[in-house]
Write an enzyme that holds these catalytic residues in place. Structure first.
Site, PDB file in Angstrom:
ATOM      1  N   SER A  42       0.816  -1.205   0.000  1.00  0.00           N
ATOM      2  CA  SER A  42       0.000   0.000   0.000  1.00  0.00           C
ATOM      3  C   SER A  42       0.853   1.260   0.000  1.00  0.00           C
ATOM      4  CB  SER A  42      -0.935   0.038   1.221  1.00  0.00           C
ATOM      5  OG  SER A  42      -0.325   0.659   2.326  1.00  0.00           O
ATOM      6  N   ALA A  43       0.209   2.377  -0.298  1.00  0.00           N
ATOM      7  CA  ALA A  43       0.865   3.686  -0.299  1.00  0.00           C
ATOM      8  C   ALA A  43       1.329   4.082   1.095  1.00  0.00           C
ATOM      9  CB  ALA A  43      -0.103   4.743  -0.836  1.00  0.00           C
ATOM     10  N   LYS A  44       0.747   3.475   2.112  1.00  0.00           N
ATOM     11  CA  LYS A  44       1.055   3.850   3.485  1.00  0.00           C
ATOM     12  C   LYS A  44       2.475   3.469   3.902  1.00  0.00           C
ATOM     13  CE  LYS A  44      -3.141   5.391   4.451  1.00  0.00           C
ATOM     14  NZ  LYS A  44      -3.423   6.776   4.812  1.00  0.00           N
ATOM     15  N   ASP A  45       3.121   2.549   3.160  1.00  0.00           N
ATOM     16  CA  ASP A  45       4.509   2.184   3.491  1.00  0.00           C
ATOM     17  C   ASP A  45       5.411   3.415   3.486  1.00  0.00           C
ATOM     18  OD1 ASP A  45       3.550  -0.361   3.469  1.00  0.00           O
ATOM     19  OD2 ASP A  45       4.763  -1.069   1.801  1.00  0.00           O
ATOM     20  N   ALA A  48       4.761   5.595   6.572  1.00  0.00           N
ATOM     21  CA  ALA A  48       5.049   4.892   7.818  1.00  0.00           C
ATOM     22  C   ALA A  48       6.522   5.009   8.180  1.00  0.00           C
ATOM     23  CB  ALA A  48       4.641   3.422   7.700  1.00  0.00           C
TER      24      ALA A  48
END
Length: 453
Positions: A42-45, A48
């Site tokens: 996901s883009a959240k990597d 994060a």
């Protein structure tokens, strides 16, 4: 030799892929930034790792510490990968509307998962916002991420994703479209792109039950806009500080059903197996098509992977239960598939009204057909019994035949929903479906409404 020193070094440089069939009605070049190629899918990597590194630099996160965050699942996965590599513990607080797959994946990578109810106010001590903050105060040597208000969220996309899109399109991008949740993705990318070319339009995809669209257009935070919704990853009942409304040109809202339907279309028509918010983004693109011309280059970002939704949007039973399989439930038998093997609840003419009331209560139903030795001869409805009770307190001890209405109409299993809907009215609250071999089932107004949402 070419290799990465750890999994975190593989984050970024995700591909830009041309969409074809699913956007055939859009007169522009539509390119998808497929963020599922990140190691956490996901883009959240991206954000994060940025969040953690910035917290380390500020001394907020110390060696051996515990990271605590409220997440819809994807940020948790990115944080989990970074926590593994860097030696931290992780507690993810997640709402119960998120898919089981997301929870299982977080546990699989060593995270502790705390599940909170969805349908509570943000300030409620049970909400995942409140629980996250409380755990951060109770856990020694811990750091509360707060992706909603932490500026490192948007900064990650300003420094990474925005430049990637600009370089991949050789600066020819004219529109950027993305679902909005915490606001970091749209705000960081939007800020970077507008600095490169102020003419670029930034569009946010919102969902019904969320406050973003109305707030952007009116400046009013309308609590009447807030209600539970199924769509995951986009929309909010708060205004995160990471949402920079000044870089957003507009929003369009997408229904839960359309988001789910187009998530499946994307997989079947493009071979791109993405999550729920990607389907909402595609439907949003189609709703915005009047804003695009043949010379435009439209980039849409797909946040996460479809593997996190195999028990939901990619599951026919889950879709059917919510009336999201639009090609189905077009005839009578489709409306009763979920209970076709269950017996029809009936009451006899000589039984007491109290018997009918008890069966309604035990089976959570509102209408019951009445039978005698000749078959169906009448019907009772909870609304009628409610009104009759206030006229005659002894109604419960009277036989059904004294209070019943006319029998419900009987239709064939192939009767269309349109015809069934015309038979259900104020005088007649249900129909019976003849399944053959003396087997019948009931269709109520609720069944029809569920099928046409």
């Amino acid at each position: 030799m070419k290799y990465s020193k750890n999994i975190l070094e593989t984050i970024g440089n995700t591909p830009l892929v041309k969409l074809n069939k699913v956007v055939k009605d859009i007169d522009a070049l539509v390119l998808a930034k497929v963020e599922t190629f990140n190691p956490g899918n996901s883009a959240k990597d991206r954000m994060a790792v940025k969040l953690i590194e910035d917290a380390e630099a500020k001394g907020l996160l110390k060696p051996g510490g515990t990271i605590i965050e409220g997440t819809s699942g994807n940020t948790g996965m990115g944080l989990a990968l970074a926590a593994i590599v860097k030696g931290y513990k992780l507690i993810c607080v997640i709402s119960d509307k998120q898919s089981k797959e997301k929870m299982d994946i977080l546990r699989a990578v060593g995270s502790e998962v705390v599940v909170c109810p969805t349908n509570v106010e943000p300030e409620d001590p049970r909400s995942y916002y409140s629980v996250s903050k409380r755990l951060a105060t109770e856990t020694p040597n811990s750091w509360y991420v707060n992706q909603y208000d932490n500026p490192s969220n948007a900064l990650a996309h300003y420094e990474q994703t925005g430049p990637e899109i600009w370089e991949q399109t050789e600066g020819k991008i004219t529109h950027f479209v993305v679902g909005v949740g915490t606001g970091g993705t749209i705000s960081g990318i939007g800020k970077y792109l507008k600095e490169k070319n102020p003419a670029i339009k930034i569009w946010g995809i919102d969902t019904y039950g969320s406050v973003f669209k109305k707030y952007h257009e009116t400046g009013i935070f309308d609590e009447n806009e807030i209600y539970p919704y199924i769509t995951e990853g986009i929309g909010e009942d708060i205004l995160p500080k990471n949402v920079d409304f000044s870089v957003i040109n507009g929003f369009t809202k997408v229904t839960d059903k359309d988001g789910a339907v187009y998530t499946r279309k994307l997989a079947k028509e493009e071979g791109i197996f993405c999550g729920n918010s990607a389907g909402s983004a595609v439907k949003g693109l189609l709703q915005l098509k009047k804003h695009f011309s043949k010379d435009d280059v439209v980039v849409v970002l797909f946040h996460d992977h479809g593997s996190r939704y195999v028990g939901k949007m990619y599951n026919d039973d889950w879709m059917r239960e919510r009336g999201f399989l639009e090609e189905e439930k077009m005839i009578a038998i489709d409306l009763i598939q979920d209970r076709i093997n269950s017996p029809l609840i009936t009451v006899k003419t000589e039984e007491l009204v109290s018997h009918a009331i008890e069966r309604m209560r035990l089976n959570n139903i509102s209408q019951i057909p009445v039978t005698d030795v000749n078959g169906f001869v009448g019907s009772v409805d909870e609304g009628d019994l409610f009104r009759l009770y206030f006229d005659d307190k002894d109604i419960a001890n009277k036989p059904i035949k004294e209070v019943m209405r006319a029998a419900f109409p009987i239709v064939k299993s192939t009767t269309s929903i349109d015809k069934i809907s015309k038979l259900i009215n104020r005088e007649n609250s249900a129909v019976l479906v003849d399944l053959g071999n003396d087997k019948f089932h009931i269709i109520t107004k609720h069944d029809v409404i569920r099928a046409i949402q």
